[in-house]
Design a protein around this motif. Structure first.
Motif, mmCIF file in Angstrom:
data_model
loop_
_atom_site.group_PDB
_atom_site.id
_atom_site.type_symbol
_atom_site.label_atom_id
_atom_site.label_comp_id
_atom_site.label_asym_id
_atom_site.label_seq_id
_atom_site.Cartn_x
_atom_site.Cartn_y
_atom_site.Cartn_z
ATOM 1 N N ILE A 1 4.252 8.275 -10.063
ATOM 2 C CA ILE A 1 3.554 7.216 -9.337
ATOM 3 C C ILE A 1 4.172 7.197 -7.945
ATOM 4 O O ILE A 1 5.299 6.731 -7.760
ATOM 5 N N PHE A 2 3.450 7.784 -6.997
ATOM 6 C CA PHE A 2 3.974 7.915 -5.636
ATOM 7 C C PHE A 2 3.751 6.642 -4.832
ATOM 8 O O PHE A 2 2.898 5.826 -5.169
ATOM 9 N N GLN A 3 4.485 6.538 -3.713
ATOM 10 C CA GLN A 3 4.269 5.399 -2.816
ATOM 11 C C GLN A 3 2.839 5.411 -2.290
ATOM 12 O O GLN A 3 2.192 4.392 -2.190
ATOM 13 N N ASN A 4 2.385 6.598 -1.909
ATOM 14 C CA ASN A 4 0.993 6.765 -1.496
ATOM 15 C C ASN A 4 0.236 7.316 -2.706
ATOM 16 O O ASN A 4 0.543 8.400 -3.166
ATOM 17 N N PRO A 5 -0.747 6.573 -3.227
ATOM 18 C CA PRO A 5 -1.363 6.968 -4.502
ATOM 19 C C PRO A 5 -2.034 8.344 -4.503
ATOM 20 O O PRO A 5 -2.160 8.952 -5.563
ATOM 21 N N GLN A 6 -2.447 8.878 -3.339
ATOM 22 C CA GLN A 6 -3.021 10.224 -3.290
ATOM 23 C C GLN A 6 -4.113 10.466 -4.329
ATOM 24 O O GLN A 6 -4.040 11.384 -5.133
ATOM 25 N N LEU A 7 -5.138 9.617 -4.292
ATOM 26 C CA LEU A 7 -6.287 9.818 -5.181
ATOM 27 C C LEU A 7 -7.248 10.809 -4.538
ATOM 28 O O LEU A 7 -7.231 11.007 -3.320
ATOM 29 N N ILE A 8 -8.091 11.436 -5.348
ATOM 30 C CA ILE A 8 -9.087 12.373 -4.828
ATOM 31 C C ILE A 8 -10.335 11.569 -4.453
ATOM 32 O O ILE A 8 -10.965 10.936 -5.304
ATOM 33 N N GLY A 9 -10.662 11.612 -3.153
ATOM 34 C CA GLY A 9 -11.680 10.726 -2.603
ATOM 35 C C GLY A 9 -13.072 10.899 -3.186
ATOM 36 O O GLY A 9 -13.849 9.952 -3.227
ATOM 37 N N SER A 10 -13.374 12.100 -3.662
ATOM 38 C CA SER A 10 -14.726 12.364 -4.150
ATOM 39 C C SER A 10 -14.881 12.074 -5.643
ATOM 40 O O SER A 10 -15.964 12.201 -6.198
ATOM 41 N N LEU A 11 -13.788 11.724 -6.305
ATOM 42 C CA LEU A 11 -13.856 11.463 -7.748
ATOM 43 C C LEU A 11 -13.799 9.969 -8.031
ATOM 44 O O LEU A 11 -13.076 9.221 -7.363
ATOM 45 N N SER A 12 -14.514 9.553 -9.078
ATOM 46 C CA SER A 12 -14.481 8.153 -9.498
ATOM 47 C C SER A 12 -13.075 7.808 -9.995
ATOM 48 O O SER A 12 -12.250 8.690 -10.278
ATOM 49 N N VAL A 13 -12.842 6.513 -10.131
ATOM 50 C CA VAL A 13 -11.572 6.040 -10.686
ATOM 51 C C VAL A 13 -11.290 6.724 -12.024
ATOM 52 O O VAL A 13 -10.202 7.284 -12.245
ATOM 53 N N LEU A 14 -12.268 6.696 -12.918
ATOM 54 C CA LEU A 14 -12.065 7.290 -14.246
ATOM 55 C C LEU A 14 -11.706 8.772 -14.134
ATOM 56 O O LEU A 14 -10.776 9.247 -14.795
ATOM 57 N N HIS A 15 -12.408 9.497 -13.269
ATOM 58 C CA HIS A 15 -12.137 10.935 -13.175
ATOM 59 C C HIS A 15 -10.833 11.244 -12.453
ATOM 60 O O HIS A 15 -10.203 12.259 -12.732
ATOM 61 N N ASN A 16 -10.407 10.361 -11.557
ATOM 62 C CA ASN A 16 -9.070 10.519 -10.976
ATOM 63 C C ASN A 16 -7.998 10.427 -12.062
ATOM 64 O O ASN A 16 -7.053 11.210 -12.076
ATOM 65 N N VAL A 17 -8.173 9.477 -12.955
ATOM 66 C CA VAL A 17 -7.186 9.303 -14.028
ATOM 67 C C VAL A 17 -7.167 10.521 -14.947
ATOM 68 O O VAL A 17 -6.127 10.889 -15.496
#
Ligand code: ADP
Ligand code: MG
Length: 213
Positions: free
Chosen positions: A85-101
């Motif tokens: 769990i990084f300070q900057n969450p670094q999620l993938i912008g093109s993926l939904s919340v569920l698919h990021n997880v």
């Protein structure tokens, strides 16, 4: 021992950030890393999580040196055994919340984890955000998505860098409870935090305040 640091040191250029850090973390134990901004907390987390090479010293995982691992072995170990769990969450912008997880499951070629991903997101108060994209979330919500992603594959070590920043007191408390369930499950928790409540619950603490004196 699950994770050990042996005389771990790291410099950037001429700057000695960390010097001769030694610690042992057994399964079911927690470690809190504290210290002022710039004292090397994130650097230590990256060294322990095998994201950064030490200048000298080494990290042992399950009693074995990690120094001789290839890049591939190292990546596999991080993907299968560690959660970040990084300070900057670094999620993938093109993926939904569920698919990021679900990204770590894809990397590990594991199927059938969608139910678990949903369960984690519900636990983290994001049941109404599963199909949202990252840019539609607040900073605190992004952080919680990153928490779900880090926990999905049930890693044996979870590394969290100031995870309760940007969260209100209630959410921070809930996240603290969730993270401190990990040691009870025989897993290890490595936490960088300023939250005294979280520090007080840890089995071990490393205070980097005076490390550079
Ligand atoms: N990749 C890097 N290159 C050069 N200096 C770095 C790098 N990463 C961190 N530092 C320096 O190391 C010190 C400790 O950084 P960091 O571990 O991020 O501290 P903290 O997490 O405690 O705020 C800082 O002075 C920072 O500027
Ligand atoms: Mg930091």
């Amino acid at each position: 021992m699950l994770l050990q640091a042996v005389n771990l040191s790291r410099s950037f250029g001429r700057d000695d950030i960390l010097r001769d850090i030694c610690l042992d973390l057994a399964p079911g134990q927690s470690l809190a890393i504290t210290g002022p901004s710039g004292s090397g907390k994130s650097t230590l987390l990256s060294l322990l999580g095998l994201l950064l090479e030490p200048t000298s010293g080494e990290v042992l995982f399950e009693g074995k040196t990690t120094r001789t691992l290839s890049d591939d072995q190292r990546s596999r170990l991080r993907n299968r055994s560690f959660g970040f769990i990084f300070q900057n969450p670094q999620l993938i912008g093109s993926l939904s919340v569920l698919h990021n997880v679900l990204v770590p499951a894809r990397l590990a070629r594991k199927r059938g984890l969608e139910g678990e991903a949903r369960r984690l997101l519900v636990t983290l108060g994001l049941s109404h955000r599963l199909e949202h994209l990252p840019h539609q979330l607040s900073v605190g919500q992004k952080r919680r998505v990153a928490v779900a992603r880090a926990l999905l594959l049930e890693p044996v070590v979870v590394f969290a860098d100031e995870p309760t920043n940007d969260l209100d007191a209630e959410r921070a408390g809930q996240l603290g409870e969730l993270l401190y369930q990990l040691p009870g499950q025989g897993r290890a928790l490595v936490l960088v935090t300023h939250d005294r409540g979280l520090v007080g619950r840890a089995d071990h603490t490393v205070d980097l305040s005076e490390a550079r004196a």
